[in-house]
Scaffold this motif. Structure first.
Motif, PDB file in Angstrom:
ATOM      1  N   ALA A 332      26.782   7.476  31.209  1.00  0.00           N
ATOM      2  CA  ALA A 332      28.135   6.682  30.639  1.00  0.00           C
ATOM      3  C   ALA A 332      28.986   6.062  31.718  1.00  0.00           C
ATOM      4  CB  ALA A 332      28.771   7.299  29.746  1.00  0.00           C
ATOM      5  N   GLN A 333      28.951   7.327  32.890  1.00  0.00           N
ATOM      6  CA  GLN A 333      29.851   6.752  34.118  1.00  0.00           C
ATOM      7  C   GLN A 333      29.012   5.988  35.006  1.00  0.00           C
ATOM      8  OE1 GLN A 333      31.181  10.827  35.670  1.00  0.00           O
ATOM      9  NE2 GLN A 333      32.431  11.165  33.791  1.00  0.00           N
ATOM     10  N   ARG A 334      27.774   6.087  35.140  1.00  0.00           N
ATOM     11  CA  ARG A 334      26.877   5.387  36.038  1.00  0.00           C
ATOM     12  C   ARG A 334      26.890   4.056  35.498  1.00  0.00           C
ATOM     13  NH1 ARG A 334      21.606   8.551  36.788  1.00  0.00           N
ATOM     14  NH2 ARG A 334      21.116   6.738  38.002  1.00  0.00           N
ATOM     15  N   ASP A 335      27.046   3.791  34.050  1.00  0.00           N
ATOM     16  CA  ASP A 335      27.010   2.238  33.474  1.00  0.00           C
ATOM     17  C   ASP A 335      28.218   1.542  33.922  1.00  0.00           C
ATOM     18  OD1 ASP A 335      24.628   3.087  32.210  1.00  0.00           O
ATOM     19  OD2 ASP A 335      25.419   3.397  30.264  1.00  0.00           O
ATOM     20  N   ILE A 336      29.186   2.257  34.274  1.00  0.00           N
ATOM     21  CA  ILE A 336      30.547   1.376  34.820  1.00  0.00           C
ATOM     22  C   ILE A 336      29.875   0.909  36.188  1.00  0.00           C
ATOM     23  CG2 ILE A 336      32.632   1.662  35.562  1.00  0.00           C
ATOM     24  CD1 ILE A 336      33.127   3.938  33.731  1.00  0.00           C
ATOM     25  N   ILE A 337      29.415   1.665  36.918  1.00  0.00           N
ATOM     26  CA  ILE A 337      28.905   1.133  38.295  1.00  0.00           C
ATOM     27  C   ILE A 337      27.961  -0.021  37.765  1.00  0.00           C
ATOM     28  CG2 ILE A 337      27.881   1.529  40.476  1.00  0.00           C
ATOM     29  CD1 ILE A 337      28.974   4.311  40.211  1.00  0.00           C
ATOM     30  N   PHE A 338      27.190   0.076  37.033  1.00  0.00           N
ATOM     31  CA  PHE A 338      26.298  -0.939  37.006  1.00  0.00           C
ATOM     32  C   PHE A 338      26.785  -2.128  36.529  1.00  0.00           C
ATOM     33  CE2 PHE A 338      22.741   2.354  35.637  1.00  0.00           C
ATOM     34  CZ  PHE A 338      22.340   2.443  36.921  1.00  0.00           C
ATOM     35  N   GLU A 339      27.903  -2.059  35.490  1.00  0.00           N
ATOM     36  CA  GLU A 339      28.953  -3.205  35.180  1.00  0.00           C
ATOM     37  C   GLU A 339      29.421  -3.944  36.327  1.00  0.00           C
ATOM     38  OE1 GLU A 339      30.457  -5.843  32.131  1.00  0.00           O
ATOM     39  OE2 GLU A 339      28.449  -4.447  32.379  1.00  0.00           O
ATOM     40  N   LEU A 340      29.929  -3.049  37.245  1.00  0.00           N
ATOM     41  CA  LEU A 340      30.588  -3.903  38.494  1.00  0.00           C
ATOM     42  C   LEU A 340      29.723  -4.559  39.070  1.00  0.00           C
ATOM     43  CD1 LEU A 340      32.742  -0.906  39.674  1.00  0.00           C
ATOM     44  CD2 LEU A 340      33.593  -2.861  38.964  1.00  0.00           C
ATOM     45  N   ARG A 341      28.336  -4.100  39.241  1.00  0.00           N
ATOM     46  CA  ARG A 341      27.350  -4.691  40.189  1.00  0.00           C
ATOM     47  C   ARG A 341      26.971  -6.086  39.150  1.00  0.00           C
ATOM     48  NH1 ARG A 341      22.620  -6.786  40.364  1.00  0.00           N
ATOM     49  NH2 ARG A 341      22.171  -6.099  38.332  1.00  0.00           N
ATOM     50  N   ARG A 342      26.839  -5.866  37.803  1.00  0.00           N
ATOM     51  CA  ARG A 342      26.256  -6.925  37.060  1.00  0.00           C
ATOM     52  C   ARG A 342      27.339  -8.234  36.875  1.00  0.00           C
ATOM     53  NH1 ARG A 342      27.367  -9.450  32.905  1.00  0.00           N
ATOM     54  NH2 ARG A 342      29.163  -8.100  32.246  1.00  0.00           N
ATOM     55  N   ILE A 343      28.606  -8.116  37.153  1.00  0.00           N
ATOM     56  CA  ILE A 343      29.794  -8.934  36.815  1.00  0.00           C
ATOM     57  C   ILE A 343      29.730  -9.701  38.582  1.00  0.00           C
ATOM     58  CG2 ILE A 343      32.032  -9.179  36.910  1.00  0.00           C
ATOM     59  CD1 ILE A 343      32.436  -7.006  34.950  1.00  0.00           C
ATOM     60  N   ALA A 344      29.432  -9.000  39.244  1.00  0.00           N
ATOM     61  CA  ALA A 344      29.563  -9.530  40.682  1.00  0.00           C
ATOM     62  C   ALA A 344      28.448 -10.477  41.235  1.00  0.00           C
ATOM     63  CB  ALA A 344      29.760  -8.588  41.828  1.00  0.00           C
ATOM     64  N   PHE A 345      27.322  -9.852  40.840  1.00  0.00           N
ATOM     65  CA  PHE A 345      25.917 -10.694  41.380  1.00  0.00           C
ATOM     66  C   PHE A 345      25.142 -11.019  40.224  1.00  0.00           C
ATOM     67  CE2 PHE A 345      27.235  -7.139  44.055  1.00  0.00           C
ATOM     68  CZ  PHE A 345      27.346  -7.916  45.322  1.00  0.00           C
ATOM     69  N   ILE A 375      29.889   3.561  49.933  1.00  0.00           N
ATOM     70  CA  ILE A 375      29.626   4.306  51.210  1.00  0.00           C
ATOM     71  C   ILE A 375      28.201   4.743  51.028  1.00  0.00           C
ATOM     72  CG2 ILE A 375      29.856   6.568  52.720  1.00  0.00           C
ATOM     73  CD1 ILE A 375      32.832   6.346  51.692  1.00  0.00           C
ATOM     74  N   ASN A 376      27.900   5.496  49.787  1.00  0.00           N
ATOM     75  CA  ASN A 376      26.657   5.864  49.440  1.00  0.00           C
ATOM     76  C   ASN A 376      25.843   4.678  48.801  1.00  0.00           C
ATOM     77  OD1 ASN A 376      24.190   6.990  48.198  1.00  0.00           O
ATOM     78  ND2 ASN A 376      25.388   9.075  48.372  1.00  0.00           N
ATOM     79  N   HIS A 377      24.885   3.741  49.462  1.00  0.00           N
ATOM     80  CA  HIS A 377      24.491   2.677  48.820  1.00  0.00           C
ATOM     81  C   HIS A 377      23.430   3.050  47.888  1.00  0.00           C
ATOM     82  CE1 HIS A 377      25.142   1.155  53.122  1.00  0.00           C
ATOM     83  NE2 HIS A 377      26.338   1.144  52.238  1.00  0.00           N
ATOM     84  N   VAL A 378      22.989   4.071  48.037  1.00  0.00           N
ATOM     85  CA  VAL A 378      21.635   4.423  46.927  1.00  0.00           C
ATOM     86  C   VAL A 378      22.323   5.213  45.776  1.00  0.00           C
ATOM     87  CG1 VAL A 378      19.713   6.014  46.627  1.00  0.00           C
ATOM     88  CG2 VAL A 378      19.998   5.176  48.997  1.00  0.00           C
ATOM     89  N   ASN A 379      23.355   6.035  45.815  1.00  0.00           N
ATOM     90  CA  ASN A 379      23.996   6.383  44.597  1.00  0.00           C
ATOM     91  C   ASN A 379      25.311   6.437  44.647  1.00  0.00           C
ATOM     92  OD1 ASN A 379      24.485   7.775  42.227  1.00  0.00           O
ATOM     93  ND2 ASN A 379      23.886   9.946  43.212  1.00  0.00           N
ATOM     94  N   PRO A 380      26.063   5.205  44.432  1.00  0.00           N
ATOM     95  CA  PRO A 380      27.619   5.042  44.637  1.00  0.00           C
ATOM     96  C   PRO A 380      28.387   6.174  43.754  1.00  0.00           C
ATOM     97  CG  PRO A 380      26.509   2.869  44.045  1.00  0.00           C
ATOM     98  CD  PRO A 380      25.213   4.183  43.828  1.00  0.00           C
ATOM     99  N   ALA A 381      27.928   6.890  42.699  1.00  0.00           N
ATOM    100  CA  ALA A 381      28.481   7.627  41.939  1.00  0.00           C
ATOM    101  C   ALA A 381      28.979   8.895  43.064  1.00  0.00           C
ATOM    102  CB  ALA A 381      27.656   8.217  40.994  1.00  0.00           C
ATOM    103  N   MET A 382      28.295   9.151  44.041  1.00  0.00           N
ATOM    104  CA  MET A 382      28.930  10.231  44.986  1.00  0.00           C
ATOM    105  C   MET A 382      30.117   9.802  45.709  1.00  0.00           C
ATOM    106  SD  MET A 382      26.415  12.292  44.634  1.00  0.00           S
ATOM    107  CE  MET A 382      27.030  13.391  46.187  1.00  0.00           C
ATOM    108  N   ASP A 383      30.493   8.492  45.674  1.00  0.00           N
ATOM    109  CA  ASP A 383      31.777   7.957  46.224  1.00  0.00           C
ATOM    110  C   ASP A 383      33.152   8.466  45.453  1.00  0.00           C
ATOM    111  OD1 ASP A 383      30.067   6.711  47.978  1.00  0.00           O
ATOM    112  OD2 ASP A 383      31.229   4.821  48.053  1.00  0.00           O
ATOM    113  N   PHE A 384      32.918   8.704  44.418  1.00  0.00           N
ATOM    114  CA  PHE A 384      33.940   8.839  43.320  1.00  0.00           C
ATOM    115  C   PHE A 384      34.280  10.578  43.117  1.00  0.00           C
ATOM    116  CE2 PHE A 384      32.642   4.906  42.606  1.00  0.00           C
ATOM    117  CZ  PHE A 384      33.579   4.143  42.704  1.00  0.00           C
TER     118      PHE A 384
END
Length: 744
Positions: A332-345, A375-384
């Motif tokens: 569910a938390q990773r889906d938030i990052i996916f949503e950020l990517r989806r809206i932008a690109f 910072i972490n392009h592969v797994n951005p969740a690590m930034d948080f």
């Protein structure tokens, strides 16, 4: 050694010893006594001496108290506060007084009971009396009266409603005053008492004094006892408190918000968010904004403090998210990052990108996360995973992406397409900014007991913190570009840019913008270039103007500048001013003129038929007032014409423009200045004539401006020269003066 003898009849006035205080002591029906009190003597022996002087027996049943409005008893602890010239009163002792009032408040006569409760409310402010009354179990007596009072006087209430209301008001006042001394624990009160006080919040909404004291008691109960918090929370609801905020009495509004704050503060962590949801449902924020912040009256210090506390408690709800690390395995938390990517690109993605191999998609996601500035392009969740700001940063980013989509897409695409190394990484910047905003707003810290620094703009939106972030992330992006920062060494650039952004935000907040839009416009005027100018200006003032030589120069110049200001004020008084006449009922279109004679010895004044064009000559002004006859100049509420019946109420808008000249025994010349500038000119000028200091805001501003200009002019020749803190040493005297020769 010669001895000088004083003349036989001469006497040397010796100062009175420090332990001797000269006072006047009153006793009903007798002339006051002038007496010297020796502070080294026991208080009991002083009281005995006073009683003996009036032939009063049983001196142990008497005490001394201040004869002012406080009526506080004098004890061994506070006797050192007695000043020379103080007026004291001989009265019954605190124990005797407490015993008498304890009996009187139980009287069967309603009038006697009412008078006794009124006296009790007054005396209870004194801790000495309070201790004696509490020793007689007085608190229990008052609580019993409150618990049974309504039923006992139910029949009397209809025919004696004002009397009943006053009795209850004095009872609650005495209770509040006694409890404020901290002698009795709050844990001792029954549920019946709490229910009764809570019922008064609804029942006596129209009786301001009862409502005010009931709210004060509820607040103290909640703050001072965990058990009482639970009982009060069961008896009083937010829905019952909200209507009191919609009234016009600011004191009631203040007490109401204080109770809400107390319930909020003492609520368990798991209940706090639930309470915040109820407050949102009841539209507390918009009610406070409409009826308190934007009401047509000034907010007093206590109200400002309660609004500050509510602001802090509201922002503290963010602490849980701020201190929560992101779980990289939580879908569910990773889906938030996916949503950020989806809206932008997704808008610019190719239609075929939805298919393809897993490797290709991973590669595309990695590229997009890099563009998003993680910072972490592969797994951005690590930034948080760093706290603070934890998940709060991700919440802010998602809010910005969903509610300010155009600005979000613009910032991401603008920075991801730059090739000059000056891109501002959105992800890392958002994390740092969220952390900084939490520091500015002190998220997670308990409210200060003395601070009243609330910001009206945070009461204008249900998601004010998120909106605050949205404005500030756009500011950060703008400032980054203005500073031409690079992402190659992000840590260095971040530190420099964040310092500037923090300064921009803090400077905008100090202006107390009334809305988020106003805050945004304040920031637009605080560009990086403007910040540099402000810093340079402040540096000059702080470093150069605060050095010892400059301070000494200021001190030397200041009398000259003040004399210049004084002459300007007197010249304006010589020119004169036209004043409008004002009576107690309405403004009249009648005028009068006043001016100072050129020799500064006489004030000429007189009535005019109409407003003059230019100066009015002295000979046309029929009345005169010699300056030597002026005794004093008073302003504002101290003016005789502002003390007249109804004057304060009807002339409230001109109260700050009122001043009066007092002369002879009862003579007065009353003024209402046309504006604040003329008010300052005349009060300064009149004070200067009387040899007093000129204390107006205008004088302070003029002094600062002229001093600054004069010092800058004198330092022009010293530009780029370091001024030493200490003067250079004086050289030694020459060995001879042969170089000196006579010019003749």
């Amino acid at each position: 050694c010669p001895v000088v003898l004083a003349p036989k009849n001469s006497s040397v006035a010796m100062p009175p010893p420090a332990d001797i205080v000269k006072v006047a002591i009153e006793w009903p029906g007798a002339f006051p006594k002038l007496m010297e009190i020796d502070q080294k003597k026991p208080l009991s022996s002083i009281i005995k001496e006073v009683c003996d002087g009036w032939s009063l027996a049983n001196h142990d049943q008497f005490a001394l108290q201040h004869a002012d409005s406080s009526n506080f008893y004098i004890t061994e602890k506070n006797r050192n506060e007695i000043k020379n010239g103080a007026i004291l009163r001989l009265t019954t002792s605190p124990a005797q007084n407490a015993q008498q009032l304890h009996e009187r408040i139980q009287s069967s006569s309603m009038d006697a009971k009412l008078e006794a409760l009124k006296d009790l409310a007054n005396y209870s402010r004194d801790v000495t009396f309070a201790q004696e009354f509490i020793n007689l179990d007085g608190i229990s007596l008052l609580t019993q009266m409150v618990e049974s009072g309504t039923e006992r006087y139910q029949k009397l209430q209809k025919i004696m409603k004002p009397c009943f209301g006053d009795m209850l008001s004095f009872t609650l006042t005495a209770f509040v005053e006694l409890m404020d001394h901290g002698i009795v624990s709050w844990d001792t009160f029954s549920v019946a008492f709490i229910k009764k006080i809570a019922s008064y919040v609804n029942k006596f909404a129209s009786d301001i004094s009862i409502l005010q004291r009931s709210l004060a008691i509820l607040e103290s109960m909640v703050l001072n006892s965990h058990d009482l918090y639970q009982k009060v929370a069961q008896e009083i609801t937010i829905g019952q408190l909200i209507p009191h905020l919609q009234g016009t009495d600011q004191e009631i509004q203040t007490y109401t918000i204080a109770v809400i704050n107390a319930l909020f503060l003492k609520a368990p962590d798991d209940k706090r968010q639930e309470m915040a949801n109820i407050l949102a449902q009841k539209q507390l924020r918009s009610i406070i904004l409409t009826h308190v912040i934007r009401a047509q009256r000034a907010i007093n210090n206590e109200m400002a403090h309660q609004l500050y506390v509510l602001q802090v408690l509201t922002f503290n709800l963010l602490e849980d998210r701020m201190m929560t690390k992101m779980d990289p395995q939580d879908q569910a938390q990773r889906d938030i990052i996916f949503e950020l990517r989806r809206i932008a690109f997704d808008a610019e993605s190719e239609p075929n990108n939805s298919g393809g191999s897993m490797e290709k998609r991973k590669s595309m996601y990695t590229r997009d996360y890099k563009k998003l500035g993680f910072i972490n392009h592969v797994n951005p969740a690590m930034d948080f995973t760093q706290t603070p700001p934890g998940m709060l940063a991700l919440d802010n980013m998602l809010y910005f992406a969903k509610h300010h989509q155009d600005a979000y897409i613009r910032i991401v695409l603008e920075n991801s397409s730059r090739e000059d190394k000056h891109e501002c990484p959105f992800g890392r910047s958002s994390i740092e900014l969220t952390k900084m905003l939490c520091e500015i707003l002190k998220v997670g810290e308990l409210p200060s007991e003395t601070c009243n620094d609330f910001h009206p703009m945070f009461f204008t939106h249900d998601r004010s913190f998120e909106e605050f972030f949205c404005i500030c992330i756009q500011l950060l992006n703008k400032t980054w570009k203005e500073m031409r920062a690079t992402s190659e060494d992000f840590n260095k650039a971040r530190k420099r840019v964040m310092q500037v952004v923090k300064e921009q935000i803090m400077r905008a907040l100090t202006t107390k913008p009334s809305s988020l839009d106003q805050f945004k416009s304040k920031l637009q005027n605080l560009s990086y270039t403007e910040i540099l100018k402000i810093r340079q200006s402040e540096r000059m003032n702080q470093e150069d103007f605060q050095s010892r030589p400059i301070l000494e120069l200021k001190e030397k110049i200041q009398p000259e500048i003040l004399e210049l200001i004084k002459q300007q004020r007197l010249n304006r008084l010589v020119e004169g001013t036209c004043f409008r006449k004002l009576n107690s009922r309405r403004r009249q279109d009648k005028f009068w003129y006043c001016r100072l004679s050129p020799n500064h010895k006489v004030l000429h004044y007189g009535d005019l038929e109409e407003s003059p064009q230019g100066e009015v000559p002295h000979d046309s002004l029929q009345d005169k007032l010699p300056v030597a006859d002026i005794k004093a100049v008073v302003t504002g509420k101290d003016c005789p014409h502002m003390k007249e019946k109804g004057a304060l109420k009807q002339n409230k808008e001109v109260l700050e423009l009122a001043f009066s000249i007092l002369y002879d025994s009862s003579g007065q010349l009353n003024f209402i200045a046309p504006d604040k500038h003329e008010y300052c000119v005349w009060t300064d000028g009149l004070n200067a004539l009387l040899g007093k200091d000129m204390l107006s805001d205008l004088t302070r501003n003029d002094l600062d401006t002229l001093l600054s200009m004069e010092i800058k002019l004198r330092l022009l020749d010293l530009e780029n020269i370091q001024i030493p803190d200490a003067p250079p040493p004086i050289p030694k005297e020459p060995s001879n003066y042969d170089f000196v020769y006579d010019c003749n």
